[in-house]
Motif scaffolding. Sequence first.
Motif, PDB file in Angstrom:
ATOM      1  N   THR A  28     -48.867  22.471   0.911  1.00  0.00           N
ATOM      2  CA  THR A  28     -48.977  21.461   1.958  1.00  0.00           C
ATOM      3  C   THR A  28     -49.234  20.093   1.324  1.00  0.00           C
ATOM      4  O   THR A  28     -50.128  19.969   0.481  1.00  0.00           O
ATOM      5  N   PRO A  29     -48.474  19.055   1.666  1.00  0.00           N
ATOM      6  CA  PRO A  29     -48.713  17.725   1.071  1.00  0.00           C
ATOM      7  C   PRO A  29     -50.173  17.309   1.196  1.00  0.00           C
ATOM      8  O   PRO A  29     -50.786  17.442   2.245  1.00  0.00           O
ATOM      9  N   GLY A  30     -50.704  16.816   0.086  1.00  0.00           N
ATOM     10  CA  GLY A  30     -52.104  16.410   0.033  1.00  0.00           C
ATOM     11  C   GLY A  30     -52.978  17.397  -0.710  1.00  0.00           C
ATOM     12  O   GLY A  30     -54.047  17.033  -1.206  1.00  0.00           O
TER      13      GLY A  30
ATOM     14  N   GLY B 132     -51.747  20.623  -3.104  1.00  0.00           N
ATOM     15  CA  GLY B 132     -51.293  20.943  -4.449  1.00  0.00           C
ATOM     16  C   GLY B 132     -50.926  19.736  -5.290  1.00  0.00           C
ATOM     17  O   GLY B 132     -51.089  19.757  -6.514  1.00  0.00           O
ATOM     18  N   ASP B 133     -50.443  18.659  -4.640  1.00  0.00           N
ATOM     19  CA  ASP B 133     -50.104  17.467  -5.411  1.00  0.00           C
ATOM     20  C   ASP B 133     -51.349  16.716  -5.868  1.00  0.00           C
ATOM     21  O   ASP B 133     -51.245  15.718  -6.585  1.00  0.00           O
ATOM     22  N   ASN B 134     -52.515  17.180  -5.478  1.00  0.00           N
ATOM     23  CA  ASN B 134     -53.767  16.618  -5.976  1.00  0.00           C
ATOM     24  C   ASN B 134     -54.543  17.628  -6.819  1.00  0.00           C
ATOM     25  O   ASN B 134     -55.768  17.555  -6.938  1.00  0.00           O
ATOM     26  N   VAL B 135     -53.812  18.567  -7.402  1.00  0.00           N
ATOM     27  CA  VAL B 135     -54.398  19.553  -8.300  1.00  0.00           C
ATOM     28  C   VAL B 135     -53.812  19.360  -9.692  1.00  0.00           C
ATOM     29  O   VAL B 135     -52.589  19.271  -9.843  1.00  0.00           O
TER      30      VAL B 135
ATOM     31  N   GLY C 129     -50.491  10.646  13.170  1.00  0.00           N
ATOM     32  CA  GLY C 129     -50.317  12.072  12.954  1.00  0.00           C
ATOM     33  C   GLY C 129     -51.288  12.687  11.973  1.00  0.00           C
ATOM     34  O   GLY C 129     -51.097  13.828  11.543  1.00  0.00           O
ATOM     35  N   ALA C 130     -52.340  11.956  11.593  1.00  0.00           N
ATOM     36  CA  ALA C 130     -53.339  12.512  10.682  1.00  0.00           C
ATOM     37  C   ALA C 130     -53.973  13.751  11.315  1.00  0.00           C
ATOM     38  O   ALA C 130     -54.188  13.797  12.526  1.00  0.00           O
TER      39      ALA C 130
ATOM     40  N   ASP D  84     -58.843  14.647   1.241  1.00  0.00           N
ATOM     41  CA  ASP D  84     -59.051  14.052   2.563  1.00  0.00           C
ATOM     42  C   ASP D  84     -58.457  12.648   2.646  1.00  0.00           C
ATOM     43  O   ASP D  84     -57.864  12.266   3.662  1.00  0.00           O
ATOM     44  N   ARG D  85     -58.630  11.868   1.600  1.00  0.00           N
ATOM     45  CA  ARG D  85     -58.073  10.509   1.579  1.00  0.00           C
ATOM     46  C   ARG D  85     -56.569  10.563   1.796  1.00  0.00           C
ATOM     47  O   ARG D  85     -56.011   9.727   2.531  1.00  0.00           O
ATOM     48  N   ASP D  86     -55.890  11.515   1.171  1.00  0.00           N
ATOM     49  CA  ASP D  86     -54.450  11.638   1.340  1.00  0.00           C
ATOM     50  C   ASP D  86     -54.078  12.175   2.718  1.00  0.00           C
ATOM     51  O   ASP D  86     -53.161  11.668   3.362  1.00  0.00           O
ATOM     52  N   LEU D  87     -54.769  13.221   3.158  1.00  0.00           N
ATOM     53  CA  LEU D  87     -54.443  13.812   4.454  1.00  0.00           C
ATOM     54  C   LEU D  87     -54.575  12.789   5.586  1.00  0.00           C
ATOM     55  O   LEU D  87     -53.786  12.790   6.530  1.00  0.00           O
ATOM     56  N   LEU D  88     -55.572  11.924   5.479  1.00  0.00           N
ATOM     57  CA  LEU D  88     -55.840  10.951   6.536  1.00  0.00           C
ATOM     58  C   LEU D  88     -55.052   9.654   6.368  1.00  0.00           C
ATOM     59  O   LEU D  88     -55.077   8.788   7.246  1.00  0.00           O
TER      60      LEU D  88
END
Length: 318
Positions: free
Chosen positions: A273-275, A277-280, A159-160, A66-70
Amino acid sequence: MSENEKHGKGGVYSVKGEEFDRDSRYIPTRIVKDPAPGSDDYPVEPGRYRLVAAYACPWANRAIIDRDLLGLQDVISMGNPGPTHDADSWTFDLDPGGVDPVLGIPKLKDAYLKRFPDYSRGITVPALVDETTGEVVTNDFPQITKDLFFEWKDFHKDGAPDLWPEDRREEMEAVMERIYTEVNNGVYRCGFAGSQEAYDAAYERLFTALDWLEERLADSRYLMGDKITEADVRLFTTLVRFDPVYHGHFKCNRNKLTEMPNLWGYARDLFQTPGFGDNVDFQQIKDHYYKVHTDLNPLGIVPLGPDLSGWTTPSGRG
């Protein structure tokens, strides 16, 4: 902590009475835009708070995503404990000298005790810590992610995503509740069942819910339609751990995620989707479960499989 209680990632859980039971009592303090006079809540203030969240933990992984998506990366700093911990605390063993570079502590427990010297509950992630005092603010993981959306809205990136759409919110809350009880928590109910009967019941509940989700996603790209919402974040963190950990370690083995076409395509769609897999970090995930749960895996051997290369293949759900 009694002999029937163990520290888990989402709190203290008990196997007394044979059925897994998660202790969901958390620090209720919140960080809000306008704290009520006389309340214990903290004010929203960019640069003041540090999100302590381990990539290994599904509950913490929600807050990281969520921190990344927002787009809050420059507003709320982040510290990441390593994937393994003992019954005492999550530790910063991945940082130089084993100390968080901002908080200056080796154990997350230090931030808990600084605010509550007699704190006796589980030291859990995610946690928000006040950098100005070094004290924990809250570890209430579902409220943390909700507040990242509603209370920190002034600092969201352009665009969040609208993770809590007003027109779908009532339905989404019901969907998330079922996902939490039957899937997020359901895998733990299987893994830590204290009897065959408790396991059998947990297994049936879990796969009944997964079949419901498989059907729901047959004609919908995401859980609530054509846009990503908080419901997707909350389901994703369990799905991405399913084959590497829950299928074998927690005996959730009717089938693999890769054998459920809609859920597997949906999970890959999110992963790419960015936010997401790059946080796995699959290695940290496996290290955590197989090394920390010594009651389930006493030798601490971490499986080399499964093959995870499929996560980057086209999902077909564009």
